[in-house]
Design a protein around this motif. Structure first.
Motif, PDB file in Angstrom:
ATOM      1  N   LEU A 206       0.846  -1.198   0.000  1.00  0.00           N
ATOM      2  CA  LEU A 206       0.000   0.000   0.000  1.00  0.00           C
ATOM      3  C   LEU A 206       0.883   1.251   0.000  1.00  0.00           C
ATOM      4  O   LEU A 206       1.628   1.489   0.953  1.00  0.00           O
ATOM      5  N   THR A 207       0.779   2.034  -1.062  1.00  0.00           N
ATOM      6  CA  THR A 207       1.736   3.130  -1.233  1.00  0.00           C
ATOM      7  C   THR A 207       1.440   4.330  -0.331  1.00  0.00           C
ATOM      8  O   THR A 207       2.275   5.214  -0.183  1.00  0.00           O
ATOM      9  N   GLY A 208       0.263   4.345   0.284  1.00  0.00           N
ATOM     10  CA  GLY A 208      -0.042   5.435   1.226  1.00  0.00           C
ATOM     11  C   GLY A 208       0.521   5.167   2.612  1.00  0.00           C
ATOM     12  O   GLY A 208       0.373   5.996   3.510  1.00  0.00           O
ATOM     13  N   LEU A 209       1.158   4.006   2.773  1.00  0.00           N
ATOM     14  CA  LEU A 209       1.661   3.628   4.104  1.00  0.00           C
ATOM     15  C   LEU A 209       3.154   3.383   4.078  1.00  0.00           C
ATOM     16  O   LEU A 209       3.697   2.930   3.071  1.00  0.00           O
ATOM     17  N   LYS A 210       3.795   3.696   5.191  1.00  0.00           N
ATOM     18  CA  LYS A 210       5.218   3.360   5.328  1.00  0.00           C
ATOM     19  C   LYS A 210       5.374   2.578   6.639  1.00  0.00           C
ATOM     20  O   LYS A 210       5.112   3.103   7.724  1.00  0.00           O
ATOM     21  N   VAL A 211       5.771   1.325   6.491  1.00  0.00           N
ATOM     22  CA  VAL A 211       5.896   0.466   7.675  1.00  0.00           C
ATOM     23  C   VAL A 211       7.112   0.886   8.489  1.00  0.00           C
ATOM     24  O   VAL A 211       8.223   0.972   7.967  1.00  0.00           O
ATOM     25  N   GLN A 212       6.877   1.142   9.776  1.00  0.00           N
ATOM     26  CA  GLN A 212       7.971   1.594  10.659  1.00  0.00           C
ATOM     27  C   GLN A 212       8.283   0.613  11.760  1.00  0.00           C
ATOM     28  O   GLN A 212       9.421   0.501  12.174  1.00  0.00           O
ATOM     29  N   GLY A 213       7.245  -0.026  12.285  1.00  0.00           N
ATOM     30  CA  GLY A 213       7.533  -0.824  13.476  1.00  0.00           C
ATOM     31  C   GLY A 213       6.498  -1.871  13.781  1.00  0.00           C
ATOM     32  O   GLY A 213       5.637  -2.201  12.961  1.00  0.00           O
ATOM     33  N   ILE A 214       6.626  -2.391  14.988  1.00  0.00           N
ATOM     34  CA  ILE A 214       5.695  -3.396  15.501  1.00  0.00           C
ATOM     35  C   ILE A 214       5.307  -2.945  16.895  1.00  0.00           C
ATOM     36  O   ILE A 214       6.093  -2.294  17.589  1.00  0.00           O
ATOM     37  N   ASP A 215       4.083  -3.256  17.282  1.00  0.00           N
ATOM     38  CA  ASP A 215       3.557  -2.751  18.551  1.00  0.00           C
ATOM     39  C   ASP A 215       2.806  -3.847  19.272  1.00  0.00           C
ATOM     40  O   ASP A 215       2.165  -4.686  18.624  1.00  0.00           O
ATOM     41  N   CYS A 216       2.901  -3.837  20.585  1.00  0.00           N
ATOM     42  CA  CYS A 216       2.052  -4.748  21.362  1.00  0.00           C
ATOM     43  C   CYS A 216       1.765  -4.132  22.725  1.00  0.00           C
ATOM     44  O   CYS A 216       2.545  -3.337  23.247  1.00  0.00           O
ATOM     45  N   HIS A 217       0.603  -4.441  23.248  1.00  0.00           N
ATOM     46  CA  HIS A 217       0.226  -3.972  24.592  1.00  0.00           C
ATOM     47  C   HIS A 217      -0.662  -5.054  25.179  1.00  0.00           C
ATOM     48  O   HIS A 217      -1.699  -5.368  24.613  1.00  0.00           O
ATOM     49  N   ILE A 218      -0.238  -5.665  26.282  1.00  0.00           N
ATOM     50  CA  ILE A 218      -0.936  -6.880  26.729  1.00  0.00           C
ATOM     51  C   ILE A 218      -1.948  -6.641  27.834  1.00  0.00           C
ATOM     52  O   ILE A 218      -2.700  -7.546  28.169  1.00  0.00           O
ATOM     53  N   GLY A 219      -1.988  -5.437  28.381  1.00  0.00           N
ATOM     54  CA  GLY A 219      -2.965  -5.199  29.436  1.00  0.00           C
ATOM     55  C   GLY A 219      -2.477  -4.130  30.390  1.00  0.00           C
ATOM     56  O   GLY A 219      -1.443  -3.501  30.157  1.00  0.00           O
ATOM     57  N   SER A 220      -3.232  -3.939  31.453  1.00  0.00           N
ATOM     58  CA  SER A 220      -2.957  -2.842  32.369  1.00  0.00           C
ATOM     59  C   SER A 220      -2.916  -3.367  33.804  1.00  0.00           C
ATOM     60  O   SER A 220      -3.443  -4.449  34.085  1.00  0.00           O
ATOM     61  N   GLN A 221      -2.270  -2.598  34.688  1.00  0.00           N
ATOM     62  CA  GLN A 221      -2.109  -2.998  36.104  1.00  0.00           C
ATOM     63  C   GLN A 221      -1.448  -4.380  36.179  1.00  0.00           C
ATOM     64  O   GLN A 221      -1.888  -5.279  36.890  1.00  0.00           O
ATOM     65  N   ILE A 222      -0.363  -4.535  35.410  1.00  0.00           N
ATOM     66  CA  ILE A 222       0.413  -5.770  35.427  1.00  0.00           C
ATOM     67  C   ILE A 222       1.437  -5.655  36.558  1.00  0.00           C
ATOM     68  O   ILE A 222       2.163  -4.662  36.633  1.00  0.00           O
ATOM     69  N   THR A 223       1.463  -6.650  37.420  1.00  0.00           N
ATOM     70  CA  THR A 223       2.317  -6.529  38.604  1.00  0.00           C
ATOM     71  C   THR A 223       3.454  -7.556  38.612  1.00  0.00           C
ATOM     72  O   THR A 223       4.191  -7.654  39.579  1.00  0.00           O
ATOM     73  N   GLN A 224       3.557  -8.334  37.541  1.00  0.00           N
ATOM     74  CA  GLN A 224       4.625  -9.335  37.481  1.00  0.00           C
ATOM     75  C   GLN A 224       5.445  -9.179  36.204  1.00  0.00           C
ATOM     76  O   GLN A 224       4.934  -8.698  35.194  1.00  0.00           O
ATOM     77  N   MET A 225       6.686  -9.661  36.257  1.00  0.00           N
ATOM     78  CA  MET A 225       7.547  -9.552  35.077  1.00  0.00           C
ATOM     79  C   MET A 225       7.206 -10.608  34.022  1.00  0.00           C
ATOM     80  O   MET A 225       7.384 -10.380  32.836  1.00  0.00           O
TER      81      MET A 225
END
Ligand code: LLP
Length: 440
Positions: A206-225
């Protein structure tokens, strides 16, 4: 109740959750150098009060963790989007993670740099995409193939290119409340692990887009590693597979989600967490990649308290109710997630001169006409009408989730900085609330 408590502990002897900047001095609760009773007197209640020093200290933990690395901290402003709070982070050099056109306008109004803005969320509208492209934001975190196609069309129509990351769903259990867990297969977020390569390949066409990265977010109030380390492994597996397929990524955005202490939780400090995550990145040969993160709660949650006044006491056979002037419209987390917030008196030395009074167990409730309108259940407090209380850990997801239910005006907000107190939002009036309405 013991009136002789040391600084940084509550009258019941347990420590005040959250902030080293919150402490009793001569019986009065202070945030930084400001007496909270004095603020309540001046500005009324309910009143949110935030510590600038706490926010900067929380930010510094991440900055220490990233020392010597290429990393951009984008404050997830959904946690607290008040302009005065955004200004603190903008001045500290942060970018912002936004989820609406409205949030983008707040960033601009607070002096934030649009080039450091990343736009998250599963439902961006074409109008919001246009606004963001016009402002020149840094990156869109795209969450579906359908969104990819629409963003491409909008960018082409504007004669520009949108920089994108794909938000992937690593299918990792963040071990948090189900409403705020986002990285599982059953959640609405992100692109399924197995569809990632095909989606990147589509994006590359898609020529209107330029791929830069990858993203992830697994949740909130995470208290463990653990969940973070698992998610990092899953993301790096993808990065490896993508690079093998000829798709190069400039950055890895690892989302937010680090928890705070509401009631004795012990989440890892941001720098310790990132020491582990960076070790993993290095070990797998990706330590040179630009990093982005989107922390919200961990930057502001324990920087804030909500001050409230006791209106009435209703002792009963089965339950004792302490009715206060803050409610679920101001502090929605207990009603929504049965969340725990510590509740402590502003003046711990009141009425204790005879030394005989015993605290009673109260449900601290608001004036709203719903049984779900509670702020704390079964709290041991020694209170009477007219006393003031502080609801702790109220800097994140309180004011930003406040509503006008029962035509209650939203609370005022104060930012403290040393001995100075700045009113950053005046109390909302009934006129403010009716300003957008008309009679037929
Ligand atoms: N990035 C994305 C894509 C997000 O969805 C969120 C939060 C964040 C970053 C920031 O996460 P944090 O560092 O604040 O955990 N209202 C709930 C929390 C909802 C979180 C939604 N997403 C609560 O009061 O607990």
């Amino acid at each position: 109740m013991n009136a002789q408590v040391s600084p940084s502990s509550s009258p019941s002897g347990s420590s005040l959750s959250g902030s080293p900047h919150l402490a009793y001095r001569n019986g009065q609760l202070y945030l930084e150098e400001v007496c909270l009773n004095g603020l309540a007197q001046t500005y009324g209640t309910p009143l949110f009060v935030y510590s600038k020093a706490h926010m900067l200290q929380a930010l510094a933990a991440y900055q220490r963790g990233f020392a010597g690395r290429q990393a951009q901290i984008c404050y997830a402003m959904k946690a607290n989007s008040s302009l005065g709070v955004l200004q603190v982070f903008a001045q500290a050099g942060c970018g912002f993670d936004i989820v609406s056109g409205g949030e983008l306008q707040r960033v601009l109004a607070a002096g934030g740099d649009p080039a450091k803005v990343i736009f998250s969320g599963v439902g961006k509208t074409p109008a919001e995409m246009r606004l963001a492209l016009r402002a020149g934001i840094g990156c869109f975190n795209v969450e579906s193939v359908a969104e990819l196609e629409v963003l491409n069309a909008v960018a082409l129509d504007m004669g520009t290119q949108a920089h994108i990351s794909l938000r992937v769903n690593p299918n990792v259990d963040a071990m948090t409340h189900p409403y705020i867990s986002t990285g599982l297969k059953d959640n609405k977020f992100g692109i399924a692990h197995e569809d990632t390569l095909a989606t990147y390949q589509r994006a590359a066409q898609l020529t209107g887009l330029k791929v830069q990265g990858i993203d992830c977010h697994i949740g909130s109030q995470i208290t463990q590693m653990g969940p973070y380390l698992d998610a990092m492994d899953r993301v790096l597996d993808l990065v490896q597979a993508l690079e093998a397929a000829g798709i190069t990524l400039n950055h890895i955005d690892f989302g937010g989600g680090l928890g705070i202490a509401y009631n004795g939780e012990t989440p890892p400090p941001a720098d310790a967490l990132w020491a582990q995550l960076l070790a993993k990145l290095d070990a797998r040969g990706f330590g040179h990649k630009q990093l982005m993160i989107e922390p919200g709660r961990s930057l502001v949650g324990n920087a804030g308290v909500c001050l409230t006044e006791v209106l009435y006491l209703k002792p009963g056979d089965h339950k004792n109710f302490c009715v206060v002037d803050a409610a679920m419209n101001d502090l929605p987390r207990p009603a929504m997630y049965e969340a725990y917030h510590q509740v402590v008196p502003l003046n711990e030395s009141e009425k204790k001169s005879d030394g005989l009074a015993e605290p009673m167990v109260w449900d601290v409730v608001g004036p709203i006409c719903e049984s779900g309108d509670w702020l704390g259940r079964e709290r041991s407090l020694e209170v009477q009408a007219g006393d003031r209380l502080a609801v702790l850990s109220a800097g994140a997801y309180c004011m930003s989730m406040a509503s006008n239910y029962n035509t209650r005006g939203r609370a005022a907000e104060v930012l403290v900085e040393g001995a100075q107190a700045h009113l950053i939002r005046r109390r909302e009036s009934a006129q403010d609330q009716m300003a957008m309405e008309t009679l037929v």
